[in-house]
Scaffold this active site. Structure first.
Site, PDB file in Angstrom:
ATOM      1  N   SER A 183      -9.274   4.079  -0.589  1.00  0.00           N
ATOM      2  CA  SER A 183      -9.087   3.840   0.834  1.00  0.00           C
ATOM      3  C   SER A 183     -10.331   3.356   1.561  1.00  0.00           C
ATOM      4  O   SER A 183     -10.228   2.664   2.571  1.00  0.00           O
ATOM      5  CB  SER A 183      -8.577   5.118   1.505  1.00  0.00           C
ATOM      6  OG  SER A 183      -9.501   6.180   1.352  1.00  0.00           O
ATOM      7  N   HIS A 211      -2.143   3.398  -0.419  1.00  0.00           N
ATOM      8  CA  HIS A 211      -2.490   2.067   0.078  1.00  0.00           C
ATOM      9  C   HIS A 211      -1.914   0.959  -0.816  1.00  0.00           C
ATOM     10  O   HIS A 211      -2.275  -0.210  -0.648  1.00  0.00           O
ATOM     11  CB  HIS A 211      -4.007   1.932   0.182  1.00  0.00           C
ATOM     12  CG  HIS A 211      -4.607   2.846   1.203  1.00  0.00           C
ATOM     13  ND1 HIS A 211      -4.713   2.529   2.536  1.00  0.00           N
ATOM     14  CD2 HIS A 211      -5.110   4.106   1.087  1.00  0.00           C
ATOM     15  CE1 HIS A 211      -5.268   3.536   3.191  1.00  0.00           C
ATOM     16  NE2 HIS A 211      -5.525   4.503   2.332  1.00  0.00           N
ATOM     17  N   LYS A 242       1.592   4.381   6.184  1.00  0.00           N
ATOM     18  CA  LYS A 242       0.747   3.191   6.176  1.00  0.00           C
ATOM     19  C   LYS A 242       1.632   1.948   6.218  1.00  0.00           C
ATOM     20  O   LYS A 242       2.130   1.597   7.265  1.00  0.00           O
ATOM     21  CB  LYS A 242      -0.202   3.249   4.995  1.00  0.00           C
ATOM     22  CG  LYS A 242      -1.175   4.439   5.144  1.00  0.00           C
ATOM     23  CD  LYS A 242      -2.128   4.591   4.024  1.00  0.00           C
ATOM     24  CE  LYS A 242      -3.153   5.683   4.333  1.00  0.00           C
ATOM     25  NZ  LYS A 242      -2.555   7.020   4.564  1.00  0.00           N
TER      26      LYS A 242
END
Length: 396
Positions: A183, A211, A242
């Site tokens: 990240s 991610h 996300k």
């Protein structure tokens, strides 16, 4: 103790945080359309968002959430284990399983709760966990909470990991734990090599696609899909907060695995379930992710464009990553904060990341792109960055 007073040790610690330039202040933030935001009343290009596919404000998600709100209200009222799942929780878990190509899926109130709970449930004191040094805090905390022996490895030094795996030949189990995309660095984990090592030494591989989901893979399932190793990963964890644009974490896998987790993972058992409206919005988001691959394509095109522009500035340290997370290492926390303030004055919100989030000497700007940004935004950002660095004694 009066509310305005602190114990002496807290006062000392807070003073040291301020003196080191590491104090974090609280600000009022409002997301806007088009990759913008309002921060303390100032409109900025938001280069700090993890909403990679620009779904958090998509009218289809808002509409789905609104319908569920009118049907079931705001809160879930209890943990899913105590009161049962609502129809929206069940639909989302079914849709996640289908999306992930798995038999079943299990929801968690956050990605942090998923990592913390799953790892601390599967690993025991007699086991050994091998954790990448760049892993997210939630993975590290889960490893430590488990009570298992804790070993740190570097994904760019897998020969050392191989030697460590070979040393541990006792009766305890072995787990390799990694983010798919780190990240703070934007680097991708070498999942194929980690799968090979796990299989060679009888270890279980746990991968967090926080991610990766929505960003990588032909169907948006993440880096494991893109690299063709989904079936070789023991436990796949993901997040809805996300690229999915919502909230929550999840695990996908076999029906047997999900049943075991349902009965054993404390962060799921003892947490109030996600709001039904969030589950409804996430269902809508998963459909968009699978049908609108143009969002991923645009995200990667913008990422390549900005990364190339940054690398042309020879004095900047930019890790050789891919994807929408682009760190610019400035090393000094004071310089990092000053550049971030300059950029804000010029109309850009960029994350200024300092220790302890990253190691000492690696303070950085963490640029995070979404498919809502425009090339013109990035061109103006590069000029603003040049100006700040020049004013602060740095050059191209």
């Amino acid at each position: 103790m009066a509310s305005s007073e602190l114990p002496e040790w807290m006062e000392t610690d807070l003073r040291q945080i301020r003196e080191a330039g590491l104090f974090r202040s609280r600000r009022i933030f409002q997301p806007l359309a088009g990759g913008r935001c309002l921060l303390d009343g100032q409109t900025l290009v938001n280069l700090s968002s993890n909403d990679y596919l620009d779904l958090a404000q998509d009218p289809r998600l808002v509409s789905a959430a609104s319908v569920a709100l009118s049907e079931l209200g705001v809160g879930a009222r209890a943990s899913a284990l105590v009161s049962g799942r609502t129809i929206w929780h069940a639909r989302l878990e079914e849709q996640l399983a289908k999306f992930e190509g798995a038999e079943a899926a299990l929801l968690f109130p956050s990605g942090y709760a998923a990592n913390l709970g799953v790892i601390s449930a599967v690993a025991q004191e007699a086991d050994t966990i091998f954790c990448d040094r760049l892993n997210h805090a939630s993975l590290i905390d889960g490893c430590r909470l488990s009570g298992a022996r804790f070993r740190v490895f570097r994904h760019d030094q897998l020969e050392k990991l191989k030697r460590e795996l070979a040393k541990h030949t006792d009766a305890g189990r072995k787990f390799i734990v990694t983010d798919s995309v780190f990240s703070m660095d934007g680097l991708s984990a070498p999942l194929r090599d980690l799968c090979d090592l796990a299989e060679e030494f009888g270890a279980s591989l746990i991968v967090d696609e926080a991610h990766g989901t929505g960003v990588y893979g032909g169907n948006g399932r993440g880096l494991a899909e893109e690299l063709g190793v989904e079936d070789r990963v023991t436990i796949r964890i993901g997040t809805l907060s996300k690229a999915v644009g919502c909230l929550g974490g999840f695990v996908s896998g076999s029906e047997a695995l999900i049943n075991w987790l349902w009965n054993r993972v404390r962060t799921q058992i003892y947490s109030t379930a996600l709001p039904p409206s969030i589950c409804a919005a996430a269902c809508a988001a998963l459909e968009i992710i699978q049908t609108e691959s143009v969002r991923r394509a645009r995200l990667h095109e913008l990422s390549r464009y900005l990364r190339l522009g940054l690398k042309e500035r020879s004095r900047l340290t930019v890790p050789a990553s891919t994807g929408p997370i682009i760190p610019v290492i400035l090393s000094d926390p004071a310089l990092t904060m000053q550049v971030a303030r300059d950029l804000q004055s010029d109309g850009f919100l960029v994350g200024a990341i300092r220790p302890p989030t990253v190691p000492q000497g690696t303070s950085r700007l963490r640029i995070s792109l979404t498919c809502a940004h425009q090339r013109e935004d990035l061109e103006r950002f590069l000029k603003a960055l040049d100006g700040s660095l020049a004013r602060n004694g740095e050059s191209r």
